[in-house]
Design a protein around this motif. Structure first.
Motif, PDB file in Angstrom:
ATOM      1  N   SER A 351      92.736  56.414  11.134  1.00  0.00           N
ATOM      2  CA  SER A 351      92.941  55.842   9.793  1.00  0.00           C
ATOM      3  C   SER A 351      93.252  54.349   9.864  1.00  0.00           C
ATOM      4  N   PHE A 352      93.179  53.746  11.053  1.00  0.00           N
ATOM      5  CA  PHE A 352      93.489  52.318  11.228  1.00  0.00           C
ATOM      6  C   PHE A 352      92.214  51.508  11.416  1.00  0.00           C
ATOM      7  N   ASN A 353      92.204  50.316  10.850  1.00  0.00           N
ATOM      8  CA  ASN A 353      91.184  49.338  11.196  1.00  0.00           C
ATOM      9  C   ASN A 353      91.627  48.618  12.460  1.00  0.00           C
ATOM     10  N   VAL A 354      90.744  48.534  13.438  1.00  0.00           N
ATOM     11  CA  VAL A 354      91.123  47.947  14.722  1.00  0.00           C
ATOM     12  C   VAL A 354      90.106  46.876  15.113  1.00  0.00           C
ATOM     13  N   ASP A 355      90.505  46.044  16.090  1.00  0.00           N
ATOM     14  CA  ASP A 355      89.609  45.096  16.744  1.00  0.00           C
ATOM     15  C   ASP A 355      89.579  45.439  18.221  1.00  0.00           C
ATOM     16  N   VAL A 356      88.448  45.252  18.859  1.00  0.00           N
ATOM     17  CA  VAL A 356      88.326  45.528  20.297  1.00  0.00           C
ATOM     18  C   VAL A 356      87.785  44.285  20.989  1.00  0.00           C
ATOM     19  N   SER A 357      88.162  44.115  22.256  1.00  0.00           N
ATOM     20  CA  SER A 357      87.742  42.951  23.022  1.00  0.00           C
ATOM     21  C   SER A 357      87.782  43.293  24.504  1.00  0.00           C
ATOM     22  N   GLN A 389      94.924  45.932  13.242  1.00  0.00           N
ATOM     23  CA  GLN A 389      94.886  44.854  12.261  1.00  0.00           C
ATOM     24  C   GLN A 389      96.149  44.792  11.415  1.00  0.00           C
ATOM     25  N   ILE A 390      96.886  45.912  11.328  1.00  0.00           N
ATOM     26  CA  ILE A 390      98.059  45.938  10.441  1.00  0.00           C
ATOM     27  C   ILE A 390      99.236  45.155  11.024  1.00  0.00           C
ATOM     28  N   ASN A 391      99.308  45.008  12.355  1.00  0.00           N
ATOM     29  CA  ASN A 391     100.433  44.272  12.941  1.00  0.00           C
ATOM     30  C   ASN A 391     100.029  43.347  14.086  1.00  0.00           C
ATOM     31  N   SER A 392      98.703  43.246  14.363  1.00  0.00           N
ATOM     32  CA  SER A 392      98.170  42.352  15.408  1.00  0.00           C
ATOM     33  C   SER A 392      98.683  42.680  16.796  1.00  0.00           C
ATOM     34  N   LEU A 407      97.077  58.881  25.434  1.00  0.00           N
ATOM     35  CA  LEU A 407      97.800  58.372  24.264  1.00  0.00           C
ATOM     36  C   LEU A 407      98.060  56.898  24.499  1.00  0.00           C
ATOM     37  N   LEU A 408      97.593  56.072  23.589  1.00  0.00           N
ATOM     38  CA  LEU A 408      97.699  54.630  23.757  1.00  0.00           C
ATOM     39  C   LEU A 408      98.685  54.075  22.746  1.00  0.00           C
ATOM     40  N   LYS A 409      99.726  53.409  23.269  1.00  0.00           N
ATOM     41  CA  LYS A 409     100.730  52.793  22.402  1.00  0.00           C
ATOM     42  C   LYS A 409     100.329  51.351  22.110  1.00  0.00           C
ATOM     43  N   ILE A 410     100.239  51.050  20.818  1.00  0.00           N
ATOM     44  CA  ILE A 410      99.897  49.702  20.378  1.00  0.00           C
ATOM     45  C   ILE A 410     100.993  49.256  19.431  1.00  0.00           C
ATOM     46  N   GLY A 411     101.886  48.394  19.911  1.00  0.00           N
ATOM     47  CA  GLY A 411     103.039  48.022  19.100  1.00  0.00           C
ATOM     48  C   GLY A 411     103.908  49.245  18.879  1.00  0.00           C
TER      49      GLY A 411
END
Length: 465
Positions: A351-357, A389-392, A407-411
Motif C-alpha cells: 500500500s506504499f508508494n516507493v522509489d528504488v535505486s 515516499q512517505i518518510n524518505s 522482512l525489510l525495515k525501512i525507517g
C-alpha cells in the motif's frame, strides 16, 4: 443461417402451376417436408429470404442423382433483388442417407432420406484486436462506357472476434473493401477479392493495407485464411495477424524485419500486428529489435511455441538492455503472441508508494499496485535500495542474485520482500507486512529453558521464554 428463410413449392391443384408459400424457417432451426411434397411431380422446393427477392430459378431437388446419391453435393442459389438491394446468395449442402426396406437388404433410390442445409456463401471472421469495417463493392458493366463502375453497398462493422455472414457477395465479380479502424492512430484500407474456388486445405493470402487518409507511404501486411473447416463445409475467410508483438519494457521498441523497420511505442495499449511477406510466410521467421537508442540485438526466431529466452540489446553507454522473450500460441492456431519483458522488474503489491535505486542517486518511482521495469547498469553487484515516499527512509541494500524472502525495515515501517530469480527473469515483489507474515517463526517447546535469538551480524537479541 442467421435470417429467416421462406420455403415455396409448386402447387398443381389448379389449372396453372404456381409458386405457393409453404413455411418460414427460423434461424438455426429445421423443418420436415410434408409427404405430399416429398412425392410430388417435381420433387423440389424453392427458397428465398423474403418477398423483396424473386423466387430463384434454381431449386432444391431430390429427384434422382445416382452418381452422387451417397456423397455430399453443394450448389449455389441466387435470389435476385426486386429493389436496388444486391442479390442474395445461398449455399446448399445436400447429403443422403440410405434406408433398408423391411423385406430386402438392398438399397434402392426410393429408400433414401435427403438432408438439405442452407448456409451463407462465405463468412468473414475478424481475429484482429481492433474493429474493422467492410463494404462489398459491386462492379457494374454499363453499355457504352469504357470502364466499369463500382457501386458500393452498405458498410458493416465487425468487432474483434466477431463473424459475419456475407450473403450479398458474388465471388465471381464482387470485391470487398476492408478498413481497419484506429490502429496506430489511423485507419487502414485494402480492396481485394474473395476467391471463387476454394480448396479443403488452408489457402492463405497476404493483403496489404494502406493509410486511409494519409499521403505517407506506410503499409500494413496482414494474412487472410480461406478455409472450409467444419462438417457443414462452411467457407470462412479469417483476417488475422500471424504475430502479436507485446511490449512490456516500458520503453519504445523498433523491430527489424528484413529491410523493414517497425516502431512499437511504449504507451501503445494493444499489440503490434506483424506479418511476413507471402514468399517467407511458411519459412523460418526471424527478427531483431532495439530498445530506445540502443543498437539492434542479434536476430532470433519467433516460430517455436512455448519458447522463452533472453535477448540483449546493447547500448553505447550501458552494458545493455536485458530482456525476456516468450512465445505463446493464441486460441487461433495461426497466431502467435510474442511478449518482450524486462529481465528485472519490481512488482509493488504493498500500500506504499516507493522509489528504488541501485546507487542511491538515480531513483525510479514504483507506485502502489503497479509494476516497474528495471535496467541495472551494474549487473555484477546487482544491489537494490528501496525508499519510502512517505518518510524518505532508505533501506539497506538487497541482493538480486539469489531467490529469497525477507522482512525489510525501512525507517519505522516493515514490508515483505520476495525475490524470485529464474533463468529468464528476476522479479522483486513487495507486499504489506502483518502479524504472522515473517518468513521464519520460532517456537520454544523447551520446559523451563529460555532461548535468545537474533539476526546474523545484528547485535540486538530477543528472548523467547
Amino acid at each position: 443461417f442467421h435470417v429467416p428463410i421462406s420455403l415455396y413449392y409448386i402447387d398443381l391443384s389448379g389449372n396453372l402451376e404456381e409458386y405457393t408459400f409453404l413455411v418460414q424457417i427460423e434461424p438455426h432451426s429445421s423443418f420436415h417436408l410434408p409427404v405430399d411434397i416429398v412425392y410430388s411431380k417435381y420433387k423440389c422446393v424453392f427458397v428465398k429470404p423474403n418477398d423483396n427477392y424473386c423466387t430463384p430459378k434454381e431449386a432444391i431437388c431430390w429427384k434422382s442423382k445416382p452418381s452422387k446419391v451417397f456423397g455430399e453435393s453443394f450448389s449455389t442459389i441466387v435470389c435476385e433483388s426486386k429493389t436496388n438491394e444486391p442479390n442474395f446468395y445461398l449455399r446448399i449442402k445436400c447429403s443422403a442417407k440410405e434406408y433398408l426396406l423391411e423385406d430386402s437388404n438392398r438399397v434402392h433410390l426410393s429408400c433414401l432420406g435427403y438432408k438439405f442445409e442452407i448456409h451463407p456463401l462465405v463468412r468473414l471472421r475478424n481475429l484482429l484486436p481492433v474493429h474493422i469495417d467492410y463494404t462489398i463493392m459491386n462492379i457494374i458493366n454499363i453499355e457504352g462506357e469504357s470502364k466499369n463502375r463500382i457501386k458500393e453497398e452498405t458498410t458493416c462493422s465487425l468487432k474483434a472476434g466477431e463473424t459475419h455472414n456475407l450473403y450479398h457477395i458474388n465471388t465471381k465479380s464482387n470485391k470487398i473493401e476492408v478498413v481497419i479502424k484506429n490502429y496506430l492512430n489511423q485507419d487502414w484500407t485494402c480492396v481485394n477479392r474473395i476467391p471463387h474456388k476454394w480448396t479443403k486445405d488452408n489457402q492463405i493470402e497476404i493483403w496489404t493495407f494502406r493509410p486511409l487518409n494519409s499521403s505517407e507511404e506506410a503499409f500494413l501486411d496482414l494474412a487472410v485464411d480461406f478455409v472450409t473447416r467444419d462438417e457443414s463445409q462452411m467457407r470462412t475467410a479469417t483476417l488475422f495477424a500471424p504475430f502479436w508483438m507485446v511490449n512490456r519494457t516500458g520503453l519504445p521498441l523498433t523491430y527489424k524485419v528484413g529491410e523493414n523497420y517497425i516502431h512499437h511505442p511504449f504507451n501503445l495499449s494493444g499489440p503490434i500486428l506483424l506479418c511476413f511477406k507471402s514468399k517467407n510466410f511458411f519459412s523460418k521467421k526471424k527478427l531483431s529489435f532495439s530498445i530506445a537508442n540502443s543498437k539492434f540485438s542479434d536476430s532470433f526466431s519467433i516460430d517455436a511455441i512455448g519458447n522463452q529466452g533472453n535477448v540483449i540489446a546493447k547500448d553505447k553507454d550501458r552494458v545493455g538492455y536485458c530482456t525476456s522473450v516468450s512465445i505463446e500460441l493464441s486460441s487461433f492456431s495461426l497466431s502467435k503472441i510474442v511478449t518482450i519483458s524486462p529481465f528485472y522488474s519490481v512488482l509493488n503489491k504493498s500500500s506504499f508508494n516507493v522509489d528504488v535505486s541501485e546507487d542511491k542517486e538515480t531513483w525510479i518511482e514504483v507506485k502502489s499496485r503497479s509494476t516497474q521495469p528495471l535496467w541495472p547498469t551494474d549487473t555484477k553487484q546487482c544491489l537494490l535500495y528501496i525508499r519510502l515516499q512517505i518518510n524518505s527512509s532508505i533501506s539497506q541494500p538487497i541482493s538480486l542474485k539469489d531467490s529469497s524472502s525477507l522482512l525489510l525495515k525501512i525507517g519505522n515501517r516493515i514490508i515483505n520482500v520476495h525475490i524470485d530469480v529464474t533463468e529468464y527473469s528476476v522479479v522483486v515483489q513487495l507486499t504489506n507486512s502483518f502479524k504472522g507474515s515473517a518468513p521464519v517463526r520460532i517456537f520454544n517447546f523447551l520446559d523451563g529453558i529460555t532461548v535468545d535469538y537474533g539476526q546474523y551480524l545484528v547485535s540486538h537479541r530477543h528472548r523467547l521464554p
